[in-house]
Design an enzyme around this catalytic site. Structure first.
Site, PDB file in Angstrom:
ATOM      1  N   GLU A   1       3.443 -16.442  20.071  1.00  0.00           N
ATOM      2  CA  GLU A   1       2.621 -15.638  19.160  1.00  0.00           C
ATOM      3  C   GLU A   1       1.267 -15.330  19.802  1.00  0.00           C
ATOM      4  OE1 GLU A   1       2.333 -16.879  15.093  1.00  0.00           O
ATOM      5  OE2 GLU A   1       4.151 -18.096  15.175  1.00  0.00           O
TER       6      GLU A   1
ATOM      7  N   GLN B   1      12.799 -27.645   8.999  1.00  0.00           N
ATOM      8  CA  GLN B   1      12.529 -26.405   8.254  1.00  0.00           C
ATOM      9  C   GLN B   1      13.720 -25.996   7.387  1.00  0.00           C
ATOM     10  OE1 GLN B   1      11.143 -23.258  10.822  1.00  0.00           O
ATOM     11  NE2 GLN B   1      10.976 -21.757   9.182  1.00  0.00           N
TER      12      GLN B   1
END
Lengths: 418, 418
Positions: free
Chosen positions: B200, B237
């Site tokens: 990112e 997750q």
């Protein structure tokens, strides 16, 4: 445990939130005093800045009360937390030899403005009330899928926005947001029409950690508790929350009560979490009573009208304690810091009058709530005043949190011209 | 724009990340110097603390560089940001009359340890790369439901954990967490087996706001950019993220590159967001090119072995700019603060070699990636070293970000005995 008598006579009333047994920590100012730390006792506030200046409070080499927040005291750790509470109890108890020293440092609460009692490091909100999760899940997914598969095994939580946490009394501006009506194909940018409250408790982390901690360590790390209202825009949330959770729906504001009630003050009111269908994994297991028996209520007052109690419940309704939530929060190695605030999740009881949000009370807007004034509500309207209160009941006294209130302001006409 | 020549000869190489055109901001220490702000120029660091002490940098009445982070400079606002950049350019340019003053304040980068360049106020992570969202959505929900209905209308984001942001070079301990294998009925508490990277960019907010801001205002409020790796435990997750989003899966660590590349340095590399199927609502519309043409790559080196480039892509692949993300973040009235860090979301391009996570590269673990060493990977293994790099290409120079790296340490044997 009976009432501990104080020479501050208003502290001996069975009706005050702030007897000597409580001694909660806040920040106040007056017309003549800058914002500073204070301790509530009856209808007075004991000025900690002045007390330290004058050597009446003298616990550490470096001053603790030269700043208008309680984080520095928290940083000192539990031995100093206990020493301060013991010293305050001595100073304010009936028969204290120091009454003449302390009396000039008491400020009438009626003359004070209350501020945020701490600098919030980071804010996490949980979803740990079973009745709330069941109600919301039933509305959105039907009764057979009400609780997600993980819910009974893990305290579900998400990170909130510390910058949006405000003290009780702060007006709350109805937000704009992107939302999509079921009868439209495309979203629009509009003021929220389904703006709601969430009745919660907030736990304040008082000791930092830098790796997984046990439930007992987590309980020890909690400094105190506040009332918390996590204002929620349900229509913004419905559009945005898949797949990564609530974001702008929860970012307008979260209100907290101005007094941190210490864990020490709540000790007599410990109670256990409810029976469980699934045994928790070892690292989350209850190791003792870590909830508290705290009566909670919510009132709603339309502008210029009397308030109606719309919900009454108790903090013992939670499925997970704040200690379990903090332990879970640390499992990944997530560093936890002094001043972190953990919202319990909305607290609802098993019956309709015990629901801690209008989403539940009006069952998604389908069953309007009728107030004592004859007005009805599905969600909050402009100028409504919401007030949370909470107290634990002792023998002839109560340990109260004061109030956590906020008034809804109309949305801006054009949010980009203000 | 051509290379701006500097009297620091290493800054004139076409291969350096840090020519005079860049001038990124970091924090460094050496064996003899405490941590302090510095500016990268070629293979040297210009000591800002010393420069201000000696009056060579003298922009404000109060010192800016008496602290080891750049937040104080950011607080000054864009006029001072520009004044500093102009002054640095003058001091370091070929032919500067101040070379003799500045030269003693240059420290070889090779002798320096780099630290976090800012105090992160709050951290938000977005999900704004279309190829990434499509890949992940296809794996989890099938190609026809890959993008959620809101995705093309709103930059989906969630709040992360500022306390877990670390500087490049920090080792990353594989986390434990609650997870459930598909072949088990109940969850277990185990070390993550599907630990991953996310390539990112991070945008750093340099101006505070307290209500909705436009995309142009948001672009003006961004101070600079860093590389960002949002380490992610996919198995944690998968179990935790419904219904409120990722939590402990993302809380172990997020690494950032040590040099803040200013928006000013990136101006020549602005580029537009891609064509859109749905026009964005007015408050999110593009008002000019607000992405940047920045080549990005990821390498993976098993312990003691050479590194393999596992992904190459470009920041221009994002569907939403950081300015659009910040504008959206403010819609609810959410207060934004100096030092807030916004992760772009994982950046993947359209082809397989452009995927910014192992989840996508190995297609959920089904298609192992073969490294140049002959090793294969589905997710990260212990002692793997991950490195992100990024640079914008100018005419005979490049504006680089340095590296954002981290080495995976084995999970603790027992996380409660450390």
């Amino acid at each position: 445990m009976p009432l501990n008598s104080s020479w501050v006579s208003s502290a001996n009333s069975a009706e005050t939130d702030f007897p000597l047994n409580n001694l909660p920590y806040g920040v106040f100012s007056t017309d003549t005093l800058d914002a500073r730390c204070g301790v509530a006792i009856g209808d007075m506030i004991f000025d900690m800045y002045a007390a330290e200046e004058q050597g009446i409070i003298d616990l550490t080499d470096e001053p603790l009360f030269d700043v208008p927040f309680w984080n520095e005291l928290m940083e000192q750790g539990p031995a100093v937390w206990t020493a301060l509470r013991n010293r305050l109890t001595d100073l304010l108890a009936e028969g204290s030899k120091d009454q003449a020293l302390v009396e000039p440092l008491l400020v009438p609460m009626a003359n004070a403005t209350l501020h945020m009692p701490l600098v919030v490091s980071e804010f996490t909100d949980f979803y740990a009330g079973r009745h709330h999760a069941t109600n919301v899940g039933t509305m959105f997914r039907g009764p057979e899928n009400a609780l997600p598969p993980n819910w009974l095994h893990i305290p579900i939580g998400y990170n909130g926005r510390a910058s949006s946490v405000v003290v009780s009394g702060t007006d709350i501006r109805r937000p704009w947001g992107q939302l999509k009506s079921p009868d439209h194909d495309l979203p629009a940018f509009l003021p929220s029409r389904r703006f709601d409250l969430e009745l919660e408790m907030g736990a304040i982390v008082g000791m930092a950690s830098d790796g997984p901690i046990t439930v007992d360590e987590a309980d020890a790390a909690i400094f105190g508790y506040v009332l918390l209202n996590d204002w929620s825009a349900r229509d913004i949330q419905a559009w945005e929350y898949q797949p990564l959770g609530p974001f702008q729906a929860k970012a307008t504001a979260t209100s907290i009560s101005p007094w941190i009630v210490t864990k020490a003050a709540l000790e007599p009111f410990r109670t256990s979490t409810p029976d469980r269908e699934f045994e928790l994994l070892d690292h989350l297991k209850d190791t003792g009573p870590m909830l508290y028996d705290i009566d909670l209520s919510v009132t709603l007052a339309p502008e210029g009208k009397t308030a109606t109690t719309i919900a009454q419940t108790n903090y013992r309704e939670m499925y997970y304690s704040s200690a379990q939530q903090l332990a879970h929060h640390s499992t990944s190695g997530c560093p936890m810091n002094v001043g972190d605030l953990l919202g319990s999740g909305t607290i609802s009881g098993p019956t309709k009058s015990e629901r801690g949000s209008l989403l539940e009370l009006s069952w998604g807007g389908k069953e309007p709530v009728t107030l004592d004034t004859g007005d009805t509500r599905t969600f909050l309207e402009d100028d409504d005043r919401l007030t949370l209160t909470g107290h634990a009941k002792g023998d002839g006294y109560r340990v109260g949190f004061g109030t956590c209130s906020g008034t809804i302001l109309a949305a801006l006409d054009d949010p980009y011209k203000c």
